[in-house]
Design a protein around this motif. Structure first.
Motif, PDB file in Angstrom:
ATOM      1  N   ALA A  36      45.767  27.246 -29.766  1.00 50.79           N
ATOM      2  CA  ALA A  36      44.647  26.590 -28.788  1.00 50.79           C
ATOM      3  C   ALA A  36      43.933  27.823 -28.414  1.00 50.79           C
ATOM      4  CB  ALA A  36      45.015  25.456 -27.972  1.00 50.79           C
ATOM      5  N   MET A  37      42.614  27.602 -28.204  1.00 52.31           N
ATOM      6  CA  MET A  37      41.495  28.619 -27.575  1.00 52.31           C
ATOM      7  C   MET A  37      40.810  28.076 -26.347  1.00 52.31           C
ATOM      8  SD  MET A  37      40.266  30.326 -31.128  1.00 52.31           S
ATOM      9  CE  MET A  37      39.758  31.907 -30.600  1.00 52.31           C
ATOM     10  N   ALA A  38      40.984  28.908 -25.457  1.00 50.07           N
ATOM     11  CA  ALA A  38      40.006  28.635 -24.212  1.00 50.07           C
ATOM     12  C   ALA A  38      38.615  28.683 -24.609  1.00 50.07           C
ATOM     13  CB  ALA A  38      40.487  29.620 -23.096  1.00 50.07           C
ATOM     14  N   SER A  39      37.944  27.607 -23.911  1.00 52.16           N
ATOM     15  CA  SER A  39      36.430  27.798 -24.189  1.00 52.16           C
ATOM     16  C   SER A  39      35.656  27.889 -23.083  1.00 52.16           C
ATOM     17  CB  SER A  39      36.107  26.122 -25.111  1.00 52.16           C
ATOM     18  OG  SER A  39      36.276  25.131 -23.873  1.00 52.16           O
ATOM     19  N   THR A  40      34.435  28.396 -23.495  1.00 46.45           N
ATOM     20  CA  THR A  40      33.499  28.691 -22.245  1.00 46.45           C
ATOM     21  C   THR A  40      31.892  28.068 -22.866  1.00 46.45           C
ATOM     22  OG1 THR A  40      34.774  30.672 -21.601  1.00 46.45           O
ATOM     23  CG2 THR A  40      32.626  30.347 -20.309  1.00 46.45           C
ATOM     24  N   LEU A  41      31.483  27.522 -22.051  1.00 42.28           N
ATOM     25  CA  LEU A  41      29.932  27.174 -22.457  1.00 42.28           C
ATOM     26  C   LEU A  41      28.978  27.804 -21.899  1.00 42.28           C
ATOM     27  CD1 LEU A  41      28.752  24.784 -24.063  1.00 42.28           C
ATOM     28  CD2 LEU A  41      28.474  23.530 -21.891  1.00 42.28           C
ATOM     29  N   TYR A  42      27.914  28.258 -22.642  1.00 42.14           N
ATOM     30  CA  TYR A  42      26.809  29.011 -22.063  1.00 42.14           C
ATOM     31  C   TYR A  42      25.549  28.671 -22.401  1.00 42.14           C
ATOM     32  CZ  TYR A  42      30.200  33.007 -21.776  1.00 42.14           C
ATOM     33  OH  TYR A  42      31.413  33.534 -21.385  1.00 42.14           O
ATOM     34  N   ALA A  43      24.488  28.695 -21.920  1.00 44.48           N
ATOM     35  CA  ALA A  43      23.213  28.373 -22.188  1.00 44.48           C
ATOM     36  C   ALA A  43      22.321  29.602 -22.821  1.00 44.48           C
ATOM     37  CB  ALA A  43      22.306  28.048 -20.879  1.00 44.48           C
ATOM     38  N   ASP A  44      21.780  29.218 -23.998  1.00 44.36           N
ATOM     39  CA  ASP A  44      21.104  30.011 -24.819  1.00 44.36           C
ATOM     40  C   ASP A  44      19.752  29.788 -25.086  1.00 44.36           C
ATOM     41  OD1 ASP A  44      20.254  31.803 -26.560  1.00 44.36           O
ATOM     42  OD2 ASP A  44      21.682  31.852 -28.161  1.00 44.36           O
ATOM     43  N   GLY A  45      18.896  29.862 -24.260  1.00 42.25           N
ATOM     44  CA  GLY A  45      17.372  29.162 -23.953  1.00 42.25           C
ATOM     45  C   GLY A  45      17.736  27.641 -23.792  1.00 42.25           C
ATOM     46  N   SER A  46      17.211  26.978 -24.641  1.00 41.50           N
ATOM     47  CA  SER A  46      17.121  25.525 -24.642  1.00 41.50           C
ATOM     48  C   SER A  46      18.232  25.050 -25.379  1.00 41.50           C
ATOM     49  CB  SER A  46      15.966  24.810 -25.176  1.00 41.50           C
ATOM     50  OG  SER A  46      15.796  25.186 -26.474  1.00 41.50           O
ATOM     51  N   ALA A  47      19.007  25.969 -25.800  1.00 39.00           N
ATOM     52  CA  ALA A  47      20.220  25.529 -26.877  1.00 39.00           C
ATOM     53  C   ALA A  47      21.687  25.754 -26.108  1.00 39.00           C
ATOM     54  CB  ALA A  47      20.144  26.116 -28.147  1.00 39.00           C
ATOM     55  N   LEU A  48      22.694  25.666 -26.377  1.00 33.26           N
ATOM     56  CA  LEU A  48      24.277  25.961 -25.987  1.00 33.26           C
ATOM     57  C   LEU A  48      24.846  26.594 -26.993  1.00 33.26           C
ATOM     58  CD1 LEU A  48      24.947  22.209 -24.431  1.00 33.26           C
ATOM     59  CD2 LEU A  48      24.165  24.403 -23.261  1.00 33.26           C
ATOM     60  N   ARG A  49      25.655  27.384 -26.335  1.00 24.60           N
ATOM     61  CA  ARG A  49      26.653  28.257 -27.140  1.00 24.60           C
ATOM     62  C   ARG A  49      28.104  28.166 -26.708  1.00 24.60           C
ATOM     63  NH1 ARG A  49      24.409  33.889 -29.422  1.00 24.60           N
ATOM     64  NH2 ARG A  49      26.029  33.371 -31.100  1.00 24.60           N
ATOM     65  N   ILE A  50      29.189  28.047 -27.373  1.00 23.53           N
ATOM     66  CA  ILE A  50      30.456  27.974 -27.047  1.00 23.53           C
ATOM     67  C   ILE A  50      31.434  29.442 -27.462  1.00 23.53           C
ATOM     68  CG2 ILE A  50      32.583  26.578 -27.153  1.00 23.53           C
ATOM     69  CD1 ILE A  50      30.941  24.500 -27.922  1.00 23.53           C
ATOM     70  N   LYS A  51      31.946  29.866 -26.546  1.00 20.03           N
ATOM     71  CA  LYS A  51      32.781  30.959 -26.880  1.00 20.03           C
ATOM     72  C   LYS A  51      34.137  30.648 -26.629  1.00 20.03           C
ATOM     73  CE  LYS A  51      33.478  34.462 -23.848  1.00 20.03           C
ATOM     74  NZ  LYS A  51      33.169  35.716 -23.194  1.00 20.03           N
ATOM     75  N   LEU A  52      35.154  30.843 -27.532  1.00 24.75           N
ATOM     76  CA  LEU A  52      36.434  30.474 -27.795  1.00 24.75           C
ATOM     77  C   LEU A  52      37.193  32.026 -27.827  1.00 24.75           C
ATOM     78  CD1 LEU A  52      36.557  27.985 -30.636  1.00 24.75           C
ATOM     79  CD2 LEU A  52      36.352  27.727 -27.982  1.00 24.75           C
ATOM     80  N   THR A  53      38.130  31.802 -26.708  1.00 20.78           N
ATOM     81  CA  THR A  53      39.061  33.303 -26.795  1.00 20.78           C
ATOM     82  C   THR A  53      40.420  32.623 -26.922  1.00 20.78           C
ATOM     83  OG1 THR A  53      37.550  33.949 -24.967  1.00 20.78           O
ATOM     84  CG2 THR A  53      39.650  34.881 -25.005  1.00 20.78           C
ATOM     85  N   SER A  54      41.223  33.665 -27.587  1.00 20.30           N
ATOM     86  CA  SER A  54      42.607  33.097 -27.888  1.00 20.30           C
ATOM     87  C   SER A  54      43.601  33.495 -26.865  1.00 20.30           C
ATOM     88  CB  SER A  54      43.380  33.997 -28.883  1.00 20.30           C
ATOM     89  OG  SER A  54      43.006  35.436 -28.755  1.00 20.30           O
ATOM     90  N   ALA A  55      44.496  32.826 -26.547  1.00 20.55           N
ATOM     91  CA  ALA A  55      45.516  32.964 -25.519  1.00 20.55           C
ATOM     92  C   ALA A  55      45.800  34.286 -25.007  1.00 20.55           C
ATOM     93  CB  ALA A  55      46.890  32.240 -25.952  1.00 20.55           C
ATOM     94  N   ASP A  56      46.011  35.355 -26.134  1.00 22.30           N
ATOM     95  CA  ASP A  56      46.139  36.836 -25.733  1.00 22.30           C
ATOM     96  C   ASP A  56      45.000  37.757 -25.678  1.00 22.30           C
ATOM     97  OD1 ASP A  56      45.264  36.746 -28.349  1.00 22.30           O
ATOM     98  OD2 ASP A  56      47.194  37.620 -29.323  1.00 22.30           O
ATOM     99  N   GLY A  57      43.686  37.088 -25.699  1.00 24.67           N
ATOM    100  CA  GLY A  57      42.408  37.622 -25.648  1.00 24.67           C
ATOM    101  C   GLY A  57      42.046  38.466 -26.796  1.00 24.67           C
ATOM    102  N   GLY A  58      42.951  38.522 -27.836  1.00 22.94           N
ATOM    103  CA  GLY A  58      42.643  39.314 -28.774  1.00 22.94           C
ATOM    104  C   GLY A  58      41.533  38.934 -29.954  1.00 22.94           C
ATOM    105  N   GLU A  59      41.071  37.655 -29.770  1.00 20.13           N
ATOM    106  CA  GLU A  59      40.127  37.272 -30.771  1.00 20.13           C
ATOM    107  C   GLU A  59      39.186  36.211 -30.072  1.00 20.13           C
ATOM    108  OE1 GLU A  59      39.929  34.332 -35.028  1.00 20.13           O
ATOM    109  OE2 GLU A  59      41.831  34.043 -33.741  1.00 20.13           O
ATOM    110  N   VAL A  60      38.032  36.456 -30.171  1.00 24.78           N
ATOM    111  CA  VAL A  60      36.821  35.898 -29.463  1.00 24.78           C
ATOM    112  C   VAL A  60      35.755  35.549 -30.560  1.00 24.78           C
ATOM    113  CG1 VAL A  60      34.958  36.287 -27.661  1.00 24.78           C
ATOM    114  CG2 VAL A  60      37.172  37.394 -27.651  1.00 24.78           C
ATOM    115  N   LEU A  61      35.764  34.088 -30.671  1.00 26.34           N
ATOM    116  CA  LEU A  61      34.639  33.813 -31.398  1.00 26.34           C
ATOM    117  C   LEU A  61      33.628  32.782 -30.857  1.00 26.34           C
ATOM    118  CD1 LEU A  61      37.274  31.990 -34.064  1.00 26.34           C
ATOM    119  CD2 LEU A  61      36.130  34.316 -34.167  1.00 26.34           C
TER     120      LEU A  61
END
Length: 517
Positions: free
Chosen positions: A125-150
């Motif tokens: 499982a990956m932690a999710s963070t929601l961001y605003a990108d102008g009028s759109a949205l973007r989701i950033k996912l981070t692995s438990a150890d922080g080694g992978e960010v998508l």
């Protein structure tokens, strides 16, 4: 002086009327076929066939010139089939199944439900963070150890894409993340999103700030079997019990609906634990109905005879006051009596305590509870009999009573030799109807005692004041596991009993008419 002549309105030609009729018939046919297709596509083949037959019969009846007389009968016949025959046949059909809260679905739907069950793979499982990108949205996912960010590409706000959203490694810094309140406001859209990692793994919404892969709990096997993951235990459909079972006989929920033949009816007759309370309830139902009619008839007929006495002053006032229990809505009277019979605060116990020093437990003692039901139901029913007898007494010739008075007969002789014999025949069918009504008097039982006090040590909840219809309700909808199949079988039995009483009623009504002629 000239006269203004108005042109005659153009009358449609017969051929035009025929074309209009054909157009309406064609539209109705298309509508019936569309409805049939919709019902059949949802698995309701029998209902769809019935809808097709009924709909096409209606189209033919109103489109053909040969069925003019049937156009007046068809609505009534269709209504009877739709609202009387169909529910009856459907109830009877349920009585031959194991339909209950544990067997609500068909086998295919139960299998599909289990195959849809999954668990979250917490390790990936990956932690999710929601961001605003102008009028759109973007989701950033981070692995438990922080080694992978998508991150996702910009997503338009509103409806989620129907295809998986491709993730890519984070290539740029994003703005400040949205607050928890803003995330929760978009939770419905986030739930519908399916994200896909670069390696092809799909991630689903598993929490307010988490996405993760789902592990299916079941896998389809051969011949409709289900294989439990990861144990590999095979569960096969048992079409006798309506469950998926393994080799040890253990089953899983939910079960599925299957036909069980006469099992519900044989249970009523041969299961000793069920037959005991069932026979008692059936006997009490008959006694309750019969005694109610008997007591109401005795009181109502007596009052009608007394109020028919010409020398009695204020007869109209007395008759109006005595009719009031029938004029007040029944449920209101029942609730009032429930308060009057209250053991601690009721007026009836207060009077009995003042006179005799006793406070009967009307709702706790089975005998007293049944007596209370008879008292209340007699109070509700005697005005009906009184009104019937009043009308029948008016039809008795006064010459008979004058001749009886000349012969020196008294009031009791007049009643037993003249009044009772002359009103008994026309009154009997109405009393049978009253018996059938009280046989299904659900409102009184439900509002006054709710069937209690209950029998002890029974497989299904059964009350000492239950009648068949309230017992059926408890089995189907309350604390008995919602056993619709068994309740439908009991309902069918009730229908048979009431139908037999109706036939007797029709026979007696015919005899009464023949005797009158």
């Amino acid at each position: 002086m000239s006269t203004l002549t108005l042109p005659n309105p153009v009358q449609p030609r017969p051929s035009d009327k025929r074309y209009i009729t054909y157009a309406i018939a064609a539209f109705a046919t298309v509508a019936v076929l569309w409805l049939t297709w919709r019902l059949a596509s949802t698995g309701q083949l029998l209902v769809g066939t019935a809808a097709l037959a009924l709909g096409m019969s209606g189209v033919y009846t109103y489109a053909s010139a040969k069925t003019l007389a049937w156009r007046y009968l068809f609505p009534g016949v269709a209504g009877m089939l739709l609202f009387v025959a169909f529910p009856l046949l459907y109830t009877m059909q349920i009585g031959f199944t194991n339909y209950s809260s544990a067997h609500l679905l068909s086998e295919d739907r139960a299998r599909a439900y289990l195959l849809d069950q999954s668990d979250v793979d917490e390790a990936h499982a990956m932690a999710s963070t929601l961001y605003a990108d102008g009028s759109a949205l973007r989701i950033k996912l981070t692995s438990a150890d922080g080694g992978e960010v998508l991150t996702t590409p910009p997503l338009p706000q509103g409806a989620a894409p129907k295809t998986p959203v491709m993730l890519s490694p984070a290539a740029q810094d994003l703005s400040a993340p949205l607050s928890l309140r803003e995330v929760l406001a978009r939770r419905d859209t986030l739930r519908e999103l399916v994200l896909q990692r670069p390696d092809g793994t799909t991630l689903h919404y598993t929490g307010v700030r988490e996405y993760g892969p789902l592990k299916p709990l079941w896998k389809a096997g051969d011949n409709g079997a289900l294989i439990q993951q990861p144990s590999g235990t095979v569960y096969r459909p048992n079409r006798d019990s309506g469950y998926f079972e393994n080799e040890r006989g253990e089953h899983i929920q939910p079960g599925f609906k299957v036909g069980i033949g006469w099992a519900n009816y044989t249970r009523m007759m041969f299961d000793a634990d069920f037959r005991g309370p069932f026979v008692s309830i059936f006997g009490w139902t008959v006694v309750f109905s019969a005694l109610t009619v008997l007591f109401a008839t005795m009181i109502g007929m007596t009052l009608a005879v007394l109020l028919n006495w010409e020398a009695l002053k204020y007869r109209t006032l007395y008759r109006t006051l005595l009719f009031l229990p029938y004029a007040v809505p029944g449920f209101i009277s029942i609730l009032v009596f429930k308060g009057l019979f209250n053991q601690n605060f009721g007026e009836i116990n207060a009077i009995l305590d003042a006179l005799f020093g006793v406070r009967p437990a009307w709702f706790a003692d089975p005998t007293l509870a049944r007596a209370m039901l008879l008292i209340v139901n007699t109070w509700l029913g005697y005005p009906y009999v009184m009104v019937l007898c009043t009308g029948l007494l008016k039809a008795i010739p006064a010459d008979l009573y004058e001749a009886s008075a000349i012969a020196g007969a008294g009031p009791l002789t007049n009643f037993f030799k003249i009044t009772a014999p002359l009103i008994a025949r026309p009154l009997t069918p109405l009393l049978i109807s009253a018996f059938a009504f009280n046989f299904n008097n659900f409102v009184l039982i439900a509002l006054l005692t709710d069937g209690r006090p209950d029998y002890l040590n029974t497989k299904l909840p059964a009350g000492t004041t239950d009648i068949l219809v309230s017992y059926t309700y408890r089995i189907a909808f309350t604390d008995a596991g919602a056993n619709f199949g068994l309740a439908a079988a009991i309902s069918t039995l009730i229908f048979v009993v009431v139908a037999l009483m109706s036939l007797v009623n029709l026979k007696l009504t015919g005899d009464a008419k023949a005797g009158k002629n």
